[in-house]
Design an enzyme around this catalytic site. Structure first.
Site, mmCIF file in Angstrom:
data_model
loop_
_atom_site.group_PDB
_atom_site.id
_atom_site.type_symbol
_atom_site.label_atom_id
_atom_site.label_comp_id
_atom_site.label_asym_id
_atom_site.label_seq_id
_atom_site.Cartn_x
_atom_site.Cartn_y
_atom_site.Cartn_z
ATOM 1 C CB CYS A 141 -0.996 -0.046 1.146
ATOM 2 S SG CYS A 141 -2.419 1.014 0.848
ATOM 3 C CG HIS B 125 -3.030 -3.173 4.019
ATOM 4 N ND1 HIS B 125 -2.034 -2.506 4.677
ATOM 5 C CD2 HIS B 125 -3.739 -2.228 3.358
ATOM 6 C CE1 HIS B 125 -2.128 -1.213 4.433
ATOM 7 N NE2 HIS B 125 -3.151 -1.021 3.633
ATOM 8 C CD GLU C 185 -0.248 -5.402 6.184
ATOM 9 O OE1 GLU C 185 -0.178 -6.014 5.096
ATOM 10 O OE2 GLU C 185 -0.537 -4.201 6.263
#
Ligand code: GLN
Length: 190
Positions: free
Chosen positions: A78, A170, A172
């Site tokens: 991002c 994202h 994560e």
């Protein structure tokens, strides 16, 4: 082998956890000495304009550019994707990046905060990965050396150029570590 997570701003802890879930040693990077110790670097999501200003304030902008130029593997998610782009559309006045990937990235392309969304994407032939987009950029155009790894609709949202990897989304935040394990393999290969 040790992988750093640039810890000027953004969701650092989540990336450290995702890297550890892949069996990698991971640590936060805030100073040049910490950067010198790592074999690869994750640049997290957050706010690219703030990250750029903090990189200048922490005297990390040039050391980061140098490591990237020397071939250190890096993965930007991002805002981190924006940091790795050679060119940015929709940036703030004078906004600088680290560069490295021959692409034009459009900042906030998917809309404003309220326009955040999730979807499943086939990532580099590794099956469907849950992708979370938060005020995400997309890739407008890429140079000939850049490999497109995935798209949503017609929009390019993951790319690789040599040792550099970038995603608009994202990974994560989902508990699915496949994108991180792809990056850990990239670092191991080097
Ligand atoms: N819109 C942010 C930027 O321009 C990126 C958002 C994010 O990293 N989730 O840097």
């Amino acid at each position: 082998m040790k992988i750093g997570v640039l810890a000027l701003q953004g969701d650092v802890r989540e990336h450290v956890h995702a890297l550890e879930a892949c069996g990698a040693r991971a640590s936060a990077v805030r100073r040049q000495e910490e950067l010198d110790e790592v074999d690869g670097l994750v640049i997290p999501g957050g706010e690219s304009t703030t990250m750029w200003k903090l990189a200048v304030a922490f005297e990390l902008l040039e050391p980061l550019r140098l490591r990237i130029k020397e071939g250190m593997p890096a993965y930007g998610s991002c805002a981190g994707m924006i940091m790795l782009a050679d060119r940015v559309e929709g940036g703030t006045e004078g906004q600088q990046t680290l560069g490295g990937i021959d692409m034009v990235v459009r900042r906030n392309a998917f809309g404003r905060q309220v326009d955040s969304f999730e979807t499943d994407l086939d990532f580099a032939g590794r099956g469907a990965v849950r992708a979370v987009f938060i005020r995400a950029p997309w890739v407008e155009s890429v140079g000939t050396d850049v490999k497109v790894l995935c798209r949503t609709g017609s929009r390019i949202v993951a790319v690789r150029q040599g040792p550099l990897l970038a995603t608009s989304f994202h990974p994560e935040l989902t508990g699915d570590a496949r994108v991180h394990s792809y990056f850990v393999e990239m670092v191991r290969e080097l």
